[in-house]
Design an enzyme around this catalytic site. Structure first.
Site, short mmCIF file in Angstrom:
data_model
loop_
_atom_site.label_atom_id
_atom_site.label_comp_id
_atom_site.label_asym_id
_atom_site.label_seq_id
_atom_site.Cartn_x
_atom_site.Cartn_y
_atom_site.Cartn_z
N CYS A 90 -4.06 -1.79 2.63
CA CYS A 90 -4.85 -2.85 3.24
C CYS A 90 -6.08 -3.10 2.36
CB CYS A 90 -5.29 -2.44 4.64
SG CYS A 90 -6.28 -3.68 5.49
N HIS A 95 1.37 -6.53 10.43
CA HIS A 95 0.16 -5.84 9.97
C HIS A 95 -1.09 -6.62 10.40
CE1 HIS A 95 -2.15 -3.37 6.99
NE2 HIS A 95 -2.94 -4.44 7.04
N GLU A 96 -1.06 -7.93 10.23
CA GLU A 96 -2.24 -8.74 10.56
C GLU A 96 -2.47 -8.83 12.07
OE1 GLU A 96 -4.07 -8.94 8.14
OE2 GLU A 96 -2.55 -8.72 6.58
N HIS A 134 -4.31 -5.90 13.09
CA HIS A 134 -5.74 -6.08 12.87
C HIS A 134 -6.38 -6.78 14.06
CE1 HIS A 134 -7.10 -4.69 8.97
NE2 HIS A 134 -6.01 -5.16 8.39
#
EC number: 3.5.1.88
Length: 138
Positions: free
Chosen positions: A87, A128-129, A132
């Site tokens: 990341c 993945h985002e 977040h």
């Protein structure tokens, strides 16, 4: 506008708030910042530029274009597999489980609701985002 990358794990762990039309400039900044880091990054969430809103941008491997999503939500996933990810906001690489395919609902740049299915690396980036946005660090 290209923004500075947020590297504070404490900030990144805070779940993001829903985004709205007033947050379209944040989406534009995310796209600019992703383009500026294209040699080392394939996706970003708004909290990575210090804005705690549910907005992500990803480089779509299939189309070769950058895709912006507001309030993305995975509604289906299939084909779980183990992988490792890095990341831009964090040092190192960590193991995680992802789905090969995901179906996502989101608002596009014109504030239209959309549903789309993604596969492969693009699906992995989206997951993945969205992590977040949820304050989950990988």
């Amino acid at each position: 506008m290209i923004r500075t990358i947020m590297r504070s794990p404490a900030f990144l762990r805070i779940p993001s708030e829903p985004a709205g039309e007033a947050d379209l400039p944040v989406m534009a900044d995310l796209l600019d910042t992703l383009a500026a880091h294209a040699d080392e990054c394939v996706g970003m969430a708004a909290n990575m530029i210090g804005v705690s809103k549910r907005i992500i941008v990803v480089h779509d491997e299939e189309t070769g274009r950058d895709l912006a999503m507001m309030n993305p939500r995975i509604i289906a996933g299939g084909g779980p597999y183990e992988t490792s990810e890095g990341c831009l906001s964090l040092d190192g690489v960590r193991p995680t489980t992802r789905y090969e395919r995901v179906t996502v609902t989101f608002l596009d740049r014109r504030m239209r609701e959309r549903t789309a299915t993604f596969e492969g690396f693009t699906a992995q980036i989206i997951q993945h985002e969205i992590d977040h946005c949820d304050g989950v660090l990988i």
